[in-house]
Design an enzyme around this catalytic site. Structure first.
Site, short mmCIF file in Angstrom:
data_model
loop_
_atom_site.label_atom_id
_atom_site.label_comp_id
_atom_site.label_asym_id
_atom_site.label_seq_id
_atom_site.Cartn_x
_atom_site.Cartn_y
_atom_site.Cartn_z
N TRP A 1 0.82 -1.21 0.00
CA TRP A 1 0.00 0.00 0.00
C TRP A 1 0.86 1.26 0.00
CZ3 TRP A 1 -4.38 -0.61 -1.97
CH2 TRP A 1 -5.06 -1.83 -1.83
N ASP B 1 -1.67 6.38 6.60
CA ASP B 1 -2.80 5.59 6.10
C ASP B 1 -3.09 4.55 7.18
OD1 ASP B 1 -4.47 3.73 4.95
OD2 ASP B 1 -3.27 3.43 3.14
N LYS C 1 -12.82 -1.90 6.80
CA LYS C 1 -12.10 -2.90 7.57
C LYS C 1 -12.52 -2.88 9.04
CE LYS C 1 -8.28 -2.23 4.36
NZ LYS C 1 -8.43 -3.46 3.58
#
Length: 369
Positions: free
Chosen positions: A101, A176, A200
């Site tokens: 990511w 993030d 999530k």
């Protein structure tokens, strides 16, 4: 209801209590005669949902008053563009690369910043370690420093956020935190901006959370779309365009669920952290004590949320997954880029679910070792 245990990395499991409440309110929210998806986002009914969600989140995460909470769209992937559009000032930005990511993030930022510098990377270790902050080659005058504080694919987590000032950088830290938001407290004294997709730990896909320090507003590049300009979004209380109303409602129910959680004297996020530590310890211990399974991540960098593991004999992978599904243990296949298995044990996963997985792993090992 006896539901299977869902170990999906995202969209992920939502607490059953939240789903049940949403189902009960689907056709008629609090006697309004409307479901939440049918409401005007500017009507008093939805405004009350939004205001309660924002207040509950601020309380849960202990967000200081000088930070704005924005409910946006586009997911964490879109924020890889929206952050540099707002904060890069078309100058230099620093990136710490710890997995897939953060790799995606720095590639996207290159479209908007004049220079993107990779100041540290765990690639040499195949993303099994977190580079020691004392080794980071931080830039002078960087617009911001970006890191992914929990990498879902490789199972890497920063257990302590870096103190950039102590490292000689005045740049704000951008994190993030998509995959571990609300699983542990956040040290806001070290953060300038945090963003994450909701799917999530906070609710369904479609909602993106941005928490941004007020002094970072108003720096957007001229090309930044108005709907993505943090200052405009903040000035309009996340209502500049029609927000993801259902996602905000579901996140609000999740925040209320989180506030009800208790572990001894701890409540809310503090309780969840204790619970998450216990779940992770249970699963990692089972892996480490086995000659059949292996986790390759350095102990001090292991994620509490996303736990990848491999069968030493990978020819048995399909049999393992088939047996797990029969036991009601779902979505354990690892990401296609790394293979193996992955158990995502977000807030909604109870300890009993992890215990059921550990029991199955031991039985499978005894049968096939």
């Amino acid at each position: 209801m006896n539901r299977p245990y869902n170990f999906s990395a995202g969209p992920a499991a939502i607490p059953a209590e939240v789903l049940e409440q949403a189902a009960a309110e689907m056709l008629d929210w609090h006697g309004s005669g409307m479901g939440v998806m049918e409401m005007s986002h500017r009507g008093k009914e939805f405004i009350s949902i939004y205001e309660n969600a924002e207040a509950d989140l601020r309380e849960l995460l202990a967000v200081p008053a000088h930070f704005k909470i924005l409910f946006m769209q586009g997911g964490g992937l879109a924020e890889n563009a929206i952050v540099p559009l707002n904060l890069s000032r078309a100058a230099t930005v620093d990136f710490v690369i710890t997995g897939s990511w953060s790799q995606k993030s720095q590639k996207e930022a290159r479209k908007y910043a004049s220079e993107v510098r990779v100041v540290a990377s765990g690639e040499d270790s195949h993303f099994t370690t977190v580079p020691d902050p004392s080794t980071w080659q931080l830039s002078r005058g960087a617009s911001y420093v970006h890191l992914c504080s929990n990498e879902t694919i490789h199972g890497i987590e920063f257990h302590t956020l870096p103190d950039l000032q102590a490292l000689g950088s005045d740049a704000p830290l951008v994190i993030d935190f998509s995959s571990h938001v609300a699983s542990r407290p956040v040290d806001w004294s070290r953060v300038g901006l945090a963003f994450g997709g909701a799917q999530k730990n906070l609710g369904p896909a479609g909602l993106t959370l941005v928490v941004v320090r007020e002094d970072l507003l108003g720096q957007a590049l001229p090309a930044c779309p108005s709907a993505f300009d943090y200052k405009i979004v903040a000035e309009n209380q996340s209502m500049f365009n029609t927000p993801p109303t259902w996602g905000i409602y579901m996140a609000g129910l999740t925040f209320q669920w989180l506030k009800r959680q208790r572990e001894g004297a701890a409540s809310g996020v503090a309780a969840m952290e204790q619970r998450n530590m216990a779940k992770a310890q249970l699963l990692y211990s089972a892996i480490d004590q086995s000659q059949f399974y292996v986790n390759k991540v350095a102990v001090n960098a292991r994620s509490r949320m996303n736990i990848p593991f491999f069968l030493r004999d990978e020819s048995r992978n399909e049999a393992f997954l088939a047996g797990a599904k029969e036991r009601g243990l779902l979505q354990l296949k690892g990401h296609k880029s790394v293979g193996g298995m992955r158990a995502s044990v977000y807030n909604a996963m109870p300890l009993a679910g992890v215990q059921a997985l550990v029991d199955y792993m031991r039985e499978f090992e005894q049968k096939h070792a």
